[in-house]
Design a protein around this motif. Structure first.
Motif, PDB file in Angstrom:
ATOM      1  N   LYS A  17       0.927  -1.191   0.375  1.00  0.00           N
ATOM      2  CA  LYS A  17       0.220   0.019   0.161  1.00  0.00           C
ATOM      3  C   LYS A  17       0.750   1.331  -0.393  1.00  0.00           C
ATOM      4  CE  LYS A  17      -3.730   1.655   2.715  1.00  0.00           C
ATOM      5  NZ  LYS A  17      -4.884   1.660   3.272  1.00  0.00           N
ATOM      6  N   ASP A  18       1.240   0.682   0.755  1.00  0.00           N
ATOM      7  CA  ASP A  18       2.576   2.344   0.687  1.00  0.00           C
ATOM      8  C   ASP A  18       3.778   3.333  -0.431  1.00  0.00           C
ATOM      9  OD1 ASP A  18       2.111   2.870   3.542  1.00  0.00           O
ATOM     10  OD2 ASP A  18       4.056   1.925   4.265  1.00  0.00           O
ATOM     11  N   LEU A  19       3.820   1.597  -1.065  1.00  0.00           N
ATOM     12  CA  LEU A  19       4.353   1.529  -2.087  1.00  0.00           C
ATOM     13  C   LEU A  19       3.784   2.470  -3.410  1.00  0.00           C
ATOM     14  CD1 LEU A  19       7.043  -1.511  -2.268  1.00  0.00           C
ATOM     15  CD2 LEU A  19       7.846   0.916  -1.864  1.00  0.00           C
ATOM     16  N   VAL A  20       3.072   1.819  -3.886  1.00  0.00           N
ATOM     17  CA  VAL A  20       2.060   2.247  -4.163  1.00  0.00           C
ATOM     18  C   VAL A  20       1.729   3.761  -4.513  1.00  0.00           C
ATOM     19  CG1 VAL A  20      -0.796   2.000  -5.483  1.00  0.00           C
ATOM     20  CG2 VAL A  20       0.929  -0.019  -4.767  1.00  0.00           C
ATOM     21  N   ARG A  21       1.155   3.684  -3.168  1.00  0.00           N
ATOM     22  CA  ARG A  21       1.144   6.084  -2.298  1.00  0.00           C
ATOM     23  C   ARG A  21       2.283   6.230  -3.360  1.00  0.00           C
ATOM     24  NH1 ARG A  21      -1.261   8.728  -3.454  1.00  0.00           N
ATOM     25  NH2 ARG A  21      -3.429   6.899  -3.088  1.00  0.00           N
ATOM     26  N   ARG A  22       3.040   5.883  -3.386  1.00  0.00           N
ATOM     27  CA  ARG A  22       4.305   6.472  -3.789  1.00  0.00           C
ATOM     28  C   ARG A  22       4.525   6.296  -4.667  1.00  0.00           C
ATOM     29  NH1 ARG A  22       8.975   7.311   0.875  1.00  0.00           N
ATOM     30  NH2 ARG A  22      10.220   8.676  -1.070  1.00  0.00           N
ATOM     31  N   PHE A  23       4.747   5.903  -5.330  1.00  0.00           N
ATOM     32  CA  PHE A  23       4.983   5.474  -7.265  1.00  0.00           C
ATOM     33  C   PHE A  23       3.430   6.148  -7.977  1.00  0.00           C
ATOM     34  CE2 PHE A  23       3.392   3.357 -11.100  1.00  0.00           C
ATOM     35  CZ  PHE A  23       4.394   3.981 -12.061  1.00  0.00           C
ATOM     36  N   LEU A  24       2.119   6.394  -7.319  1.00  0.00           N
ATOM     37  CA  LEU A  24       1.091   7.473  -7.553  1.00  0.00           C
ATOM     38  C   LEU A  24       1.340   8.633  -7.278  1.00  0.00           C
ATOM     39  CD1 LEU A  24      -1.831   4.844  -7.083  1.00  0.00           C
ATOM     40  CD2 LEU A  24      -1.069   5.220  -9.255  1.00  0.00           C
ATOM     41  N   GLY A  26       4.352  10.446  -7.460  1.00  0.00           N
ATOM     42  CA  GLY A  26       5.426  10.678  -7.936  1.00  0.00           C
ATOM     43  C   GLY A  26       5.046  10.863  -9.374  1.00  0.00           C
ATOM     44  N   LEU A  27       3.593  10.598  -9.900  1.00  0.00           N
ATOM     45  CA  LEU A  27       3.963  10.740 -11.481  1.00  0.00           C
ATOM     46  C   LEU A  27       3.397  11.985 -11.559  1.00  0.00           C
ATOM     47  CD1 LEU A  27       1.596   7.533 -11.622  1.00  0.00           C
ATOM     48  CD2 LEU A  27       3.600   7.717 -12.708  1.00  0.00           C
ATOM     49  N   GLN A  28       3.711  12.766 -12.471  1.00  0.00           N
ATOM     50  CA  GLN A  28       3.536  13.745 -13.182  1.00  0.00           C
ATOM     51  C   GLN A  28       2.096  14.229 -14.083  1.00  0.00           C
ATOM     52  OE1 GLN A  28       7.089  15.640 -15.137  1.00  0.00           O
ATOM     53  NE2 GLN A  28       8.359  15.176 -13.023  1.00  0.00           N
ATOM     54  N   ASP A  29       1.741  13.068 -14.818  1.00  0.00           N
ATOM     55  CA  ASP A  29       0.696  13.002 -15.645  1.00  0.00           C
ATOM     56  C   ASP A  29      -0.689  12.895 -14.844  1.00  0.00           C
ATOM     57  OD1 ASP A  29      -1.498  12.717 -17.264  1.00  0.00           O
ATOM     58  OD2 ASP A  29      -0.576  11.768 -18.806  1.00  0.00           O
ATOM     59  N   GLU A  30      -1.760  13.969 -14.549  1.00  0.00           N
ATOM     60  CA  GLU A  30      -2.397  14.085 -13.594  1.00  0.00           C
ATOM     61  C   GLU A  30      -4.131  12.688 -13.863  1.00  0.00           C
ATOM     62  OE1 GLU A  30      -2.655  15.107 -10.130  1.00  0.00           O
ATOM     63  OE2 GLU A  30      -0.889  15.516 -10.344  1.00  0.00           O
ATOM     64  N   GLU A  31      -4.027  12.830 -15.458  1.00  0.00           N
ATOM     65  CA  GLU A  31      -4.863  11.596 -16.512  1.00  0.00           C
ATOM     66  C   GLU A  31      -4.287  10.408 -15.613  1.00  0.00           C
ATOM     67  OE1 GLU A  31      -5.702  13.452 -20.424  1.00  0.00           O
ATOM     68  OE2 GLU A  31      -5.725  15.273 -19.556  1.00  0.00           O
ATOM     69  N   VAL A  32      -3.550  10.102 -15.444  1.00  0.00           N
ATOM     70  CA  VAL A  32      -2.931   8.873 -15.664  1.00  0.00           C
ATOM     71  C   VAL A  32      -3.199   8.610 -14.621  1.00  0.00           C
ATOM     72  CG1 VAL A  32      -0.928   7.296 -15.876  1.00  0.00           C
ATOM     73  CG2 VAL A  32      -1.910   8.833 -17.959  1.00  0.00           C
ATOM     74  N   LYS A  33      -2.710   9.290 -13.584  1.00  0.00           N
ATOM     75  CA  LYS A  33      -2.771   8.952 -12.180  1.00  0.00           C
ATOM     76  C   LYS A  33      -4.586   8.990 -11.525  1.00  0.00           C
ATOM     77  CE  LYS A  33      -1.640  11.171  -7.724  1.00  0.00           C
ATOM     78  NZ  LYS A  33      -1.059  12.833  -7.375  1.00  0.00           N
ATOM     79  N   ALA A  48       0.648  -1.403 -10.010  1.00  0.00           N
ATOM     80  CA  ALA A  48       0.258   0.539 -10.701  1.00  0.00           C
ATOM     81  C   ALA A  48       1.359   0.074 -11.645  1.00  0.00           C
ATOM     82  CB  ALA A  48       0.698   0.368  -9.266  1.00  0.00           C
ATOM     83  N   VAL A  49       2.706   0.130 -12.137  1.00  0.00           N
ATOM     84  CA  VAL A  49       3.934   0.105 -12.849  1.00  0.00           C
ATOM     85  C   VAL A  49       2.693   0.071 -14.626  1.00  0.00           C
ATOM     86  CG1 VAL A  49       5.733  -0.949 -13.623  1.00  0.00           C
ATOM     87  CG2 VAL A  49       5.348   0.187 -11.582  1.00  0.00           C
TER      88      VAL A  49
END
Length: 68
Positions: A17-24, A26-33, A48-49
């Motif tokens: 859960k923590d790793l998914v949250r950190r990955f998301l 960090g995404l710059q594309d808000e639509e993809v996020k 997630a990746v």
């Protein structure tokens, strides 16, 4: 590995859960996020990746077709 060194006593579910949250986060594309976070709801970092890469490739394919 770095996460496990920092938080050695956390269970697998919390770790994922923590790793998914950190990955998301960090995404710059808000639509993809938004799409991945709220529509796909990944439970592991691998999911997630995979979802982000697949969505970005699909979107790039559609944008490429529009240009021709």
């Amino acid at each position: 590995m770095l996460y496990d060194r920092e938080h050695p006593r956390r269970d697998r579910r919390t770790r994922d859960k923590d790793l998914v949250r950190r990955f998301l986060d960090g995404l710059q594309d808000e639509e993809v996020k938004f799409e991945v976070e709220y529509h796909k709801e990944p439970t592991t970092i691998d999911e997630a990746v995979y979802n982000v890469v697949t969505l970005m490739q699909t979107r790039a394919g559609f944008e490429g077709e529009r240009g021709h």
